[in-house]
Write a protein that holds these residues in place. Sequence first.
Motif, PDB file in Angstrom:
ATOM      1  N   SER A 217       6.504   2.488   2.951  1.00  0.00           N
ATOM      2  CA  SER A 217       6.202   2.908   1.539  1.00  0.00           C
ATOM      3  C   SER A 217       7.179   4.128   1.018  1.00  0.00           C
ATOM      4  O   SER A 217       8.046   4.551   1.730  1.00  0.00           O
ATOM      5  CB  SER A 217       5.075   3.448   1.539  1.00  0.00           C
ATOM      6  OG  SER A 217       4.899   4.673   2.351  1.00  0.00           O
TER       7      SER A 217
ATOM      8  N   PRO B 277      12.592   1.721   1.022  1.00  0.00           N
ATOM      9  CA  PRO B 277      11.401   1.220   1.373  1.00  0.00           C
ATOM     10  C   PRO B 277      11.355  -0.302   1.638  1.00  0.00           C
ATOM     11  O   PRO B 277      12.230  -0.957   0.649  1.00  0.00           O
ATOM     12  CB  PRO B 277      10.460   1.780   0.409  1.00  0.00           C
ATOM     13  CG  PRO B 277      11.075   2.923  -0.060  1.00  0.00           C
ATOM     14  CD  PRO B 277      12.525   2.548  -0.258  1.00  0.00           C
TER      15      PRO B 277
ATOM     16  N   GLY C 294      10.952  -0.080  -3.550  1.00  0.00           N
ATOM     17  CA  GLY C 294      11.841  -0.755  -2.579  1.00  0.00           C
ATOM     18  C   GLY C 294      12.328  -2.073  -3.100  1.00  0.00           C
ATOM     19  O   GLY C 294      13.531  -2.428  -3.150  1.00  0.00           O
TER      20      GLY C 294
ATOM     21  N   PRO D 125      11.101   2.006   5.996  1.00  0.00           N
ATOM     22  CA  PRO D 125       9.907   2.692   5.701  1.00  0.00           C
ATOM     23  C   PRO D 125       8.914   1.740   4.968  1.00  0.00           C
ATOM     24  O   PRO D 125       9.594   1.015   4.176  1.00  0.00           O
ATOM     25  CB  PRO D 125      10.448   3.811   4.679  1.00  0.00           C
ATOM     26  CG  PRO D 125      11.890   4.104   4.882  1.00  0.00           C
ATOM     27  CD  PRO D 125      12.325   2.809   5.470  1.00  0.00           C
TER      28      PRO D 125
ATOM     29  N   ASP E 178       7.078  -2.810  -1.236  1.00  0.00           N
ATOM     30  CA  ASP E 178       6.846  -1.645  -1.861  1.00  0.00           C
ATOM     31  C   ASP E 178       7.587  -1.685  -3.324  1.00  0.00           C
ATOM     32  O   ASP E 178       8.528  -2.196  -3.397  1.00  0.00           O
ATOM     33  CB  ASP E 178       7.523  -0.762  -0.983  1.00  0.00           C
ATOM     34  CG  ASP E 178       7.422   0.768  -1.716  1.00  0.00           C
ATOM     35  OD1 ASP E 178       6.227   1.290  -1.570  1.00  0.00           O
ATOM     36  OD2 ASP E 178       8.507   1.059  -2.346  1.00  0.00           O
TER      37      ASP E 178
END
Length: 418
Positions: free
Chosen positions: A270, A210, A217, A268, A214
């Motif tokens: 999230s 992510p 991430g 991504p 996030d």
Amino acid sequence: MNKRVIILLLLISILMIVLSGCGNQNQTEQTQTSSENLLETETDWETILKEAEGQTVNFHMWGGDERYNRYIDEFIAPKLKESTGVVLNRVAIQDTKDVMNKLNNEKSANKTDGTVDIIWINGENFKLAKENELLWGSFASQLPNVNQYVDINAPDIQFDFGQNTEGYEVPWGKAQFVFIYDESNITHPPTSFEELGEWMEENPGKFTYPAPPDFTGSAFVRQALYETTGGYEQYLEPVNDIEQDFTPLWNYLNEIEPNLWRNGETYPESLAKLDQLFSSGEVWMTMAYDPGKASSHIEQGLFPDTTRTFVLDGGTISNTHYLSIPYNSNHQAGAMVAINYLLSPEAQLAKMDPEHWGEGMALDPSKLDDVDQKKLEELDLGIATLPAEQLAEFKVPEIPANYVKVLEEGWFEYVAKR
């Protein structure tokens, strides 16, 4: 009606308004005094329970995982209301930083009647909240379950990303970063970031992470920092001016980028999105700051039965996360009672169960009575959860909070924009 009567009525009306204003002022002062008294050690718990009864407490917490939401809504809230009369209202948020911004704005506007009563918090957000006086006060020692079951002086509880908690927050759970994979696709998962890079070359498009900020991430980036720059020891002491050279980290993240999902052209947004990619088989790994997540997701049918977890030989980051009360909470007594229940053996053992959450508890197991210790021993943590002994063996500490924003901004500058 003659003038004398009219004047008399006006005087009576003015007098009533003045007296009403004085009454409201006295009531406000009494409420404020009561709020301050709650932090005094001589205030007994029964007094706090009595004041809390009937209060509705707004609990602001990350709402990105349905396990957490159900645990609060279906287990905690009903039991809390039944046992104490306190109503717990979960308020889903995307990022704790949003709550920090809200509290900062309210502080600037001298707003004393806030709508946030409990915050799920740790790390950089706690540091900012403490420095900007956004938290109510040192309330931890007032909670019976903290005094009875928590080793408040343990380093991994007393210090939050290097910050001394000083009772302004209480531990709610312990977490450790793990990688999640599908053993039907991966026989031997990588044991280091170097091996992870090699695995991506052999399996392009089957891994991603992510995008920071996030939380998971950002944790992945911090995990990569330790391995690419020579270990965690050099980062343990909080510093005001960060001068370290993070070039090896940015080089590694840029080197793996072409082999990421969609060639690294997008990430991504999230962890929930990454989990969807894993669940659909589009990628073969996901990750979590939650060792019990894979087992829980198998139980719920969200991940395939062949899902398993692994940690790196060099260790994975672990930390404690906390609960705190904002400076302008309208229901401090209710917040204290709710947090106290969240730290009860009943609530913490249920939280460890993969059917609810599957996370390590904040309580010291040695402080539990014989009945609860037996429940702990008999708890089935799930097929994909690594043994506690293995997790402990490969646990490394979190980085101090002031590094987090620097790394997130650096990732955007040197990786995302590249």
